[in-house]
Motif scaffolding. Structure first.
Motif, mmCIF file in Angstrom:
data_model
loop_
_atom_site.group_PDB
_atom_site.id
_atom_site.type_symbol
_atom_site.label_atom_id
_atom_site.label_comp_id
_atom_site.label_asym_id
_atom_site.label_seq_id
_atom_site.Cartn_x
_atom_site.Cartn_y
_atom_site.Cartn_z
ATOM 1 N N ASN A 114 94.455 -13.991 17.109
ATOM 2 C CA ASN A 114 93.888 -14.319 15.956
ATOM 3 C C ASN A 114 93.696 -16.010 15.948
ATOM 4 O O ASN A 114 92.740 -16.563 15.102
ATOM 5 C CB ASN A 114 94.341 -13.821 14.727
ATOM 6 C CG ASN A 114 94.280 -12.133 14.657
ATOM 7 O OD1 ASN A 114 94.799 -11.679 13.921
ATOM 8 N ND2 ASN A 114 93.140 -11.760 15.599
ATOM 9 N N ALA A 115 94.994 -16.548 15.922
ATOM 10 C CA ALA A 115 95.304 -18.116 15.875
ATOM 11 C C ALA A 115 95.297 -18.497 17.289
ATOM 12 O O ALA A 115 96.360 -18.569 17.801
ATOM 13 C CB ALA A 115 96.144 -18.344 15.067
ATOM 14 N N ASN B 32 93.745 -14.544 7.742
ATOM 15 C CA ASN B 32 94.468 -13.346 7.556
ATOM 16 C C ASN B 32 94.200 -12.315 6.814
ATOM 17 O O ASN B 32 94.878 -11.986 6.019
ATOM 18 C CB ASN B 32 95.949 -14.009 7.131
ATOM 19 C CG ASN B 32 97.075 -13.089 7.327
ATOM 20 O OD1 ASN B 32 97.196 -12.153 7.802
ATOM 21 N ND2 ASN B 32 97.780 -13.298 6.340
ATOM 22 N N ASP C 76 99.368 -13.752 20.154
ATOM 23 C CA ASP C 76 98.501 -13.949 18.832
ATOM 24 C C ASP C 76 97.080 -14.329 19.285
ATOM 25 O O ASP C 76 96.907 -15.268 20.306
ATOM 26 C CB ASP C 76 98.984 -14.943 17.901
ATOM 27 C CG ASP C 76 98.063 -15.207 16.857
ATOM 28 O OD1 ASP C 76 97.336 -14.515 16.448
ATOM 29 O OD2 ASP C 76 98.701 -16.152 15.990
ATOM 30 N N SER D 189 99.356 -17.805 8.589
ATOM 31 C CA SER D 189 97.789 -17.775 8.768
ATOM 32 C C SER D 189 97.064 -18.636 7.961
ATOM 33 O O SER D 189 97.354 -19.821 7.713
ATOM 34 C CB SER D 189 97.220 -16.175 8.484
ATOM 35 O OG SER D 189 95.996 -15.964 9.150
ATOM 36 N N GLN E 287 105.113 -19.363 16.640
ATOM 37 C CA GLN E 287 103.592 -18.951 17.017
ATOM 38 C C GLN E 287 104.174 -17.742 18.022
ATOM 39 O O GLN E 287 104.880 -17.730 18.849
ATOM 40 C CB GLN E 287 103.211 -19.992 18.037
ATOM 41 C CG GLN E 287 101.806 -19.459 18.502
ATOM 42 C CD GLN E 287 100.740 -19.169 17.403
ATOM 43 O OE1 GLN E 287 100.899 -19.865 16.103
ATOM 44 N NE2 GLN E 287 99.745 -18.566 17.620
ATOM 45 N N ARG F 37 92.112 -8.907 10.228
ATOM 46 C CA ARG F 37 92.824 -9.707 11.415
ATOM 47 C C ARG F 37 94.160 -8.824 11.547
ATOM 48 O O ARG F 37 94.868 -9.282 12.568
ATOM 49 C CB ARG F 37 93.184 -11.063 10.986
ATOM 50 C CG ARG F 37 91.951 -11.876 11.196
ATOM 51 C CD ARG F 37 92.144 -13.449 11.057
ATOM 52 N NE ARG F 37 90.958 -14.089 11.331
ATOM 53 C CZ ARG F 37 90.598 -14.448 12.631
ATOM 54 N NH1 ARG F 37 91.240 -14.000 13.490
ATOM 55 N NH2 ARG F 37 89.549 -15.102 12.459
ATOM 56 N N ARG F 38 94.972 -8.286 10.573
ATOM 57 C CA ARG F 38 95.991 -7.877 10.890
ATOM 58 C C ARG F 38 96.536 -6.731 11.462
ATOM 59 O O ARG F 38 97.644 -6.177 11.693
ATOM 60 C CB ARG F 38 96.837 -7.604 9.359
ATOM 61 C CG ARG F 38 97.061 -9.080 8.593
ATOM 62 C CD ARG F 38 97.641 -10.051 9.338
ATOM 63 N NE ARG F 38 98.592 -10.849 8.716
ATOM 64 C CZ ARG F 38 99.481 -11.413 8.982
ATOM 65 N NH1 ARG F 38 100.074 -11.050 10.173
ATOM 66 N NH2 ARG F 38 100.279 -12.132 8.217
ATOM 67 N N GLY G 278 101.472 -18.125 12.521
ATOM 68 C CA GLY G 278 99.933 -17.750 12.804
ATOM 69 C C GLY G 278 99.306 -18.855 12.580
ATOM 70 O O GLY G 278 98.298 -18.887 11.916
ATOM 71 N N HIS H 286 100.055 -11.989 15.632
ATOM 72 C CA HIS H 286 99.721 -13.136 14.602
ATOM 73 C C HIS H 286 100.800 -13.180 13.476
ATOM 74 O O HIS H 286 100.762 -14.055 12.878
ATOM 75 C CB HIS H 286 98.415 -12.464 14.017
ATOM 76 C CG HIS H 286 97.852 -13.719 13.102
ATOM 77 N ND1 HIS H 286 97.382 -14.808 13.537
ATOM 78 C CD2 HIS H 286 97.311 -13.480 11.653
ATOM 79 C CE1 HIS H 286 96.880 -15.685 12.647
ATOM 80 N NE2 HIS H 286 96.743 -14.665 11.458
ATOM 81 N N SER H 287 101.768 -12.126 13.401
ATOM 82 C CA SER H 287 102.794 -12.047 12.419
ATOM 83 C C SER H 287 104.476 -11.953 12.906
ATOM 84 O O SER H 287 104.884 -11.015 12.918
ATOM 85 C CB SER H 287 102.412 -10.822 11.659
ATOM 86 O OG SER H 287 101.037 -10.703 11.216
ATOM 87 N N ASP I 239 87.351 -16.055 18.809
ATOM 88 C CA ASP I 239 87.679 -14.626 18.397
ATOM 89 C C ASP I 239 86.511 -14.104 18.574
ATOM 90 O O ASP I 239 86.550 -12.771 19.492
ATOM 91 C CB ASP I 239 88.093 -14.480 17.012
ATOM 92 C CG ASP I 239 89.554 -14.995 16.899
ATOM 93 O OD1 ASP I 239 90.196 -15.521 17.947
ATOM 94 O OD2 ASP I 239 90.144 -15.105 15.652
#
Length: 413
Positions: free
Chosen positions: A359-360, A2, A357, A204, A353, A7-8, A228, A387-388, A240
């Motif tokens: 990222n995850a 994270n 997302d 994350s 979730q 990533r954000r 995340g 992701h958030s 990724d």
């Protein structure tokens, strides 16, 4: 992972601007010092440089004065850092509330937490920030302020991050460091506020840390909420990386494709880790920023880093923690796969979730959820989140979190 600058989906230009301003001041100070020293050398050689000397001397005095003021201001800003009082709709401080920054000693390390809540009678909610090396004291206050009405919200700057940057050298941080300090903090909070258990949210990287803590000491937690959710760190990086290549090909971004292919597939180590990871993490972050299905996709780093909770040194360490801890610690997570090592936890587990997302990976979260054995569990999808979810759909996030809180109301009343 994270990393805010990776990533954000944070705007990299904002961070570059912040660093550039500091660099400009340093360059100007060194330049003034150089000219003054040069003038002094010329004068010692017997050359008449009176006017130049006078000008440089004045310039040096101004620069040194400015430096002293900034230094003194930095110390004052550290001493005066605070978290704002909790106020009602009329702007008055809520009676019986708590709003403070507190330094705590955890296993001999000095670390910082923020504590905010309308009532000390409410249960504790410990928020585990992402990163590793991230600080989200201000971000949680801005985005999840409503939770303070129903929880004592505790946000922990983990060792090596933000206000706790100097708690330990980044190279010395291990998974056990985080687990041991997290356990010590949980014990401290229960003792300090007279609670038997606490709730825990991890986002994350913090979502993996939350699983570690819940597994080790299930008796300390009512429930764990992961958002995340990280599952298998090395597999996530490979997914990724390949997704970034796929997106770049779709966008006919041949330069990016070439760069990624030249870097090779993760894992990365040592000095190459930060630069090579940035290539695909930033690309995915940018993709989510421009995904219209994701609400409120952007992080507000400048807002957060400018918050009253951070003194001048904290603001610098806010960024240093992200870069230093990530670069040295992240490879230590490559062997972690929650599906295999943490398939059974004696604590209720909930995953919040984001549907979008990248990222995850959703595939890994679903697999972990299907494998996981827990007293109760639920996988809640946020249809307009990346992701958030705690930022993208914070109202829905709060609503679902309060439902979980109320399930255990009879235990803490």
């Amino acid at each position: 992972m994270n990393m805010i600058i990776f990533r954000r989906g944070e705007n990299m230009l904002q961070i570059i601007l912040f660093l550039f301003m500091g660099l400009l001041f340093l360059i100007s100070l060194l330049f003034e010092l150089f000219l003054t020293i040069r003038c002094m050398v010329l004068k010692r050689k017997g050359k008449d440089r009176g006017k130049l000397h006078k000008k440089m001397k004045s310039s040096l005095i101004i620069s040194l004065t400015l430096f002293i003021c900034i230094f003194a201001g930095g110390i004052l800003s550290q001493l005066s850092a605070y978290t704002p009082k909790i106020k009602d709709s009329q702007g008055n401080a809520v009676q019986g509330s708590i709003a403070e920054l507190r330094k705590v000693e955890l296993n001999g390390r000095e670390e910082w937490i923020s504590i905010r809540g309308n009532s000390l009678n409410n249960p504790i909610l410990l928020f585990l920030a992402g990163g590793p090396g991230g600080s989200q004291i201000a971000a949680v206050r801005y985005n999840l302020e409503e939770l303070e009405k129903n929880f004592i919200v505790v946000n922990w700057d983990q060792p090596g991050s933000g206000k706790s940057y100097n708690a330990i050298d980044a190279e010395d941080i291990s998974i056990d460091t985080y687990i041991e300090d997290g356990e010590a903090l949980t014990t401290y909070l229960c003792s300090e506020f007279g609670k038997e258990k606490i709730f825990m949210v991890g986002e994350s990287w913090g979502s993996a840390l939350g699983v570690f803590l819940a597994k080790n000491d299930p008796q300390n937690y009512y429930a764990f909420i992961g958002t995340g959710q990280m599952v298998d760190f090395l597999e996530t990086e490979k997914i990724d990386y390949n997704l970034a290549i796929e997106l770049a090909n779709k966008n006919n971004d041949n330069k990016k494709v070439e760069k990624l292919i030249n870097n090779g597939e993760p894992p990365y180590y040592g000095s190459e880790l930060l630069g090579k990871s940035t290539e695909y993490l930033n690309y995915l972050g940018s993709y989510m920023i421009h995904n219209e299905k994701i609400h409120n996709a952007g992080y507000q780093t400048l807002r957060d880093i400018s918050a009253s909770e951070y003194g001048m040194l904290d603001k610098i360490n806010y960024l240093r923690g992200l870069m230093d801890v990530f670069g040295t610690f992240y490879p230590k997570l490559y062997n972690v796969d929650l599906r295999k090592q943490y398939s059974e936890i004696d604590v209720p587990v909930y995953f919040f979730q984001g549907r979008h997302d990248i990222n995850a990976p959703a595939k890994l979260v679903q697999e972990y959820y299907d494998t996981l054995k827990a007293p109760s569990k639920d996988l809640i999808w946020f249809e307009h989140s990346g992701h958030s979810p705690w930022i993208n759909e914070n109202e829905l996030f709060i609503e679902n979190l309060l439902k979980i809180r109320n399930q255990y109301a009879s235990d803490y009343k």
